[in-house]
Write a protein that holds these residues in place. Structure first.
Motif, PDB file in Angstrom:
ATOM      1  N   MET A   1       0.838  -1.200   0.000  1.00 39.76           N
ATOM      2  CA  MET A   1       0.000   0.000   0.000  1.00 39.76           C
ATOM      3  C   MET A   1       0.877   1.257   0.000  1.00 39.76           C
TER       4      MET A   1
ATOM      5  N   PRO B   1      -3.918  -6.137   3.300  1.00 35.30           N
ATOM      6  CA  PRO B   1      -3.109  -4.911   3.191  1.00 35.30           C
ATOM      7  C   PRO B   1      -3.360  -3.973   4.354  1.00 35.30           C
TER       8      PRO B   1
ATOM      9  N   LEU C   1      -5.601  -5.924  -4.465  1.00 34.46           N
ATOM     10  CA  LEU C   1      -5.852  -6.026  -3.035  1.00 34.46           C
ATOM     11  C   LEU C   1      -6.600  -7.330  -2.763  1.00 34.46           C
TER      12      LEU C   1
ATOM     13  N   ASN D   1      -8.020  -9.992   0.648  1.00 30.90           N
ATOM     14  CA  ASN D   1      -8.183 -10.146   2.094  1.00 30.90           C
ATOM     15  C   ASN D   1      -9.053 -11.351   2.408  1.00 30.90           C
TER      16      ASN D   1
ATOM     17  N   THR E   1     -10.319  -3.119   4.561  1.00 30.73           N
ATOM     18  CA  THR E   1      -9.794  -3.135   3.196  1.00 30.73           C
ATOM     19  C   THR E   1     -10.864  -2.726   2.201  1.00 30.73           C
TER      20      THR E   1
ATOM     21  N   TYR F   1     -11.290   0.963   2.277  1.00 30.43           N
ATOM     22  CA  TYR F   1     -10.263   1.666   1.517  1.00 30.43           C
ATOM     23  C   TYR F   1     -10.568   1.620   0.018  1.00 30.43           C
ATOM     24  N   TYR F   2     -10.899   0.434  -0.496  1.00 28.05           N
ATOM     25  CA  TYR F   2     -11.191   0.313  -1.926  1.00 28.05           C
ATOM     26  C   TYR F   2     -12.354   1.226  -2.311  1.00 28.05           C
TER      27      TYR F   2
ATOM     28  N   LEU G   1     -10.109  -5.377  -5.953  1.00 25.10           N
ATOM     29  CA  LEU G   1     -10.140  -5.980  -4.619  1.00 25.10           C
ATOM     30  C   LEU G   1     -10.886  -7.297  -4.662  1.00 25.10           C
TER      31      LEU G   1
END
Length: 527
Positions: free
Chosen positions: A199, A217, A410, A412, A424, A427-428, A446
């Motif tokens: 990141m 991330p 990304l 997760n 996460t 954030y996306y 993502l």
């Protein structure tokens, strides 16, 4: 905190020749040294970067099961504790370089054959390097979690944001010296703290790599550690802890409410964003602790704080909490970071507490005797802002990466209680809001993995070669979401037990009928 003065000159000196030769390199077969073993041994003692780093050791390692023969190189910077470990294939180098991210408080360099790294990195014979994050620490005992390296400003800068960026020129020079030509492409892959490095690279150093894989991330490291501290302070309250029996009852209640939301009752909450479970539905009579099948008011508060997160009074730092699912999973799920662990160095404390204690003492209060159980983030705003300015990597503006044609994947696990998939996804979504969906789609995608814990493991399919997906996107233009990629569950013998489609957020894998062990029985849906 600025980078050491030698950074920019070295970067310019090394990057320009690489760019100038990249088109030639992409069209020619990579050269190997005439005698790779001798060429490897000859590296020992040489200087890199105009005598700014020393190759301390170089050894030819023969082929081993699953690991091709390679030149193992140990490089130490001459002015700091930053160390680089490289693996250069002795034969069949594919002409590309991959930097690998570290984990936790680092202190060691990660080998490229950890379960969460893409297998193509080894199988397709990339040259690789990893760093120790700025310092060496021998093993993971209680001293590791004190994070005392953070009192040293150079080590702190390396750990928080600089180690990969300032190691890259040396890694590139090492490749050029061994093979006689530069790498045609530079990629990065990391998970957890390594995902944080990815990141950081995508936001602050977008010119460093052609493409980045950031698993789990931890870009919001500030919010993550503060959430860990909140959990620690909550659990210290009288009666706040959940016994194994209560965790099991909680997990069963969550599954009963939310398991089948994806069309399949399989013990995995695959659509956690839609899970509306209320822990108050398990309240013991009168709110007192009166049995293993119910929760007291204090225990309900513990669960709510874990799933709802927190926000500082000024709104500067926040965390959305963790997903529902895996509340009784001791290995991957809530038990990995949120519930007490018996053996030393944990001594009955959750892993989250050990990390947060080191963070509070060494990063924020700068006092090894400070009691993290009395920490109030609203009383430490200045220190939090100062640390966050170098440590957090949550800036949704990826225009620099987009301008250089870089790509970011990304990923997760949805059952991750270290780096929350909710964070996460947050954030996306911020990237999309900042850049717009079309621009974001050119640069970042993502993917969330149902039933998967931190970096790997858990009841859901957890294995996927994201480096292969990234290279296909970067070099051929086909985004991962259009590559038909699946997550796989693989046993210790390498046999595939189950697969699920890898769906681009906000889509999830919805069961459509057929063998639930086969990805073909699912569709990526937003409904």
């Amino acid at each position: 905190m600025s980078a050491p003065r030698f950074q920019a000159p070295i970067a310019r000196r090394l990057v320009l020749p690489v760019l100038g030769l990249s088109l030639v390199a992409a069209c020619t077969t990579p050269r190997q040294p005439a005698d790779p073993s001798l060429a490897c041994a000859a590296l020992a003692g040489q200087q890199l970067g105009q005598q700014q780093a020393t190759i301390r050791q170089a050894r030819a390692i023969p082929d081993a099961p699953g690991i091709p023969g390679h030149c193992a190189v140990d490089v130490a910077l001459n002015d700091s504790g930053l160390r680089i470990e490289a693996r250069l294939p002795l034969a069949g180098w594919n002409g590309k370089l991959v930097a690998l991210g570290g984990g936790g408080f680092k202190g060691e360099a990660f080998p490229p054959n950890r379960p969460f790294f893409s297998p193509s990195i080894i199988n397709e014979r990339y040259a690789t390097f990893a760093t120790n994050g700025g310092y060496d620490y021998p093993g993971r005992d209680a001293g590791y979690f004190r994070a005392e390296f953070a009192y040293d400003p150079v080590k702190l800068a390396d750990y928080t944001h600089l180690s990969i960026h300032r190691s890259l020129p040396f890694g590139k020079e090492l490749v050029s010296r061994f093979y006689g030509r530069p790498a045609a492409r530079q990629y990065f892959e990391g998970c957890s703290a390594g995902g944080h490095e990815g990141m950081m690279l995508s936001q602050r150093f977008p010119g460093d790599f052609d493409g980045i894989v950031a698993r789990a991330p931890a870009g919001n490291f500030m919010g993550l550690f503060l959430q860990f501290n909140q959990h620690a302070r909550t659990l210290q309250m009288p009666g706040a802890g959940l016994s194994p029996g209560k965790r099991s009852a909680l997990a069963k209640a969550v599954l009963q409410r939310c398991d089948a939301m994806d069309g399949l009752a399989d013990g995995i909450v695959s659509k956690p964003a839609a899970c509306d479970f209320d822990p108050a539905s398990m309240r013991c009579p009168g709110g007192a602790d009166s049995g293993e099948q119910c929760l007291s008011d204090a225990q309900i508060q513990t669960v709510r704080k874990a799933t709802q997160g927190f926000r500082t009074a000024d709104g500067a730092w926040s965390h959305p909490g963790v997903n529902w699912g895996g509340e009784d999973n001791a290995g991957k799920g809530w038990g990995e970071y949120l519930w007490p662990i018996a053996p030393a160095p944990f001594d009955g404390r959750p892993l989250a507490h050990l990390f947060s204690d080191g963070f509070i003492r060494s990063f924020i209060t700068r006092d090894p005797a400070y009691d993290p159980m009395r920490f109030n983030p609203d009383e430490w705003r200045a220190a939090l802002h100062l640390m966050g300015s170098t440590f957090n990597a949550f800036n949704p503006d990826l225009s620099g990466l987009r301008a250089r044609g870089g790509r970011l994947i990304l990923w997760n696990g949805q059952m991750d209680t270290a780096v929350s998939a909710k964070d996460t996804a947050r954030y996306y979504d911020a990237v999309v809001q900042k850049m717009g969906q079309p621009a974001a789609d050119e640069t970042v995608e993502l993917f969330l993995a149902p039933g998967v814990g931190h970096c790997f493991g858990g009841p859901g399919p957890d294995r996927v070669d994201l480096m292969k997906a990234l290279v296909t996107w970067t070099e051929q233009g086909t985004a991962p979401s259009r590559q038909g990629i699946v997550h796989a569950q693989i046993d210790n013998n390498g046999q595939t037990l189950a697969t699920r489609p890898m769906c681009k957020h906000p889509a999830y894998a919805r069961y459509s009928g057929g063998d639930p062990k086969q990805a073909s029985s699912f569709v990526c849906s937003t409904q």
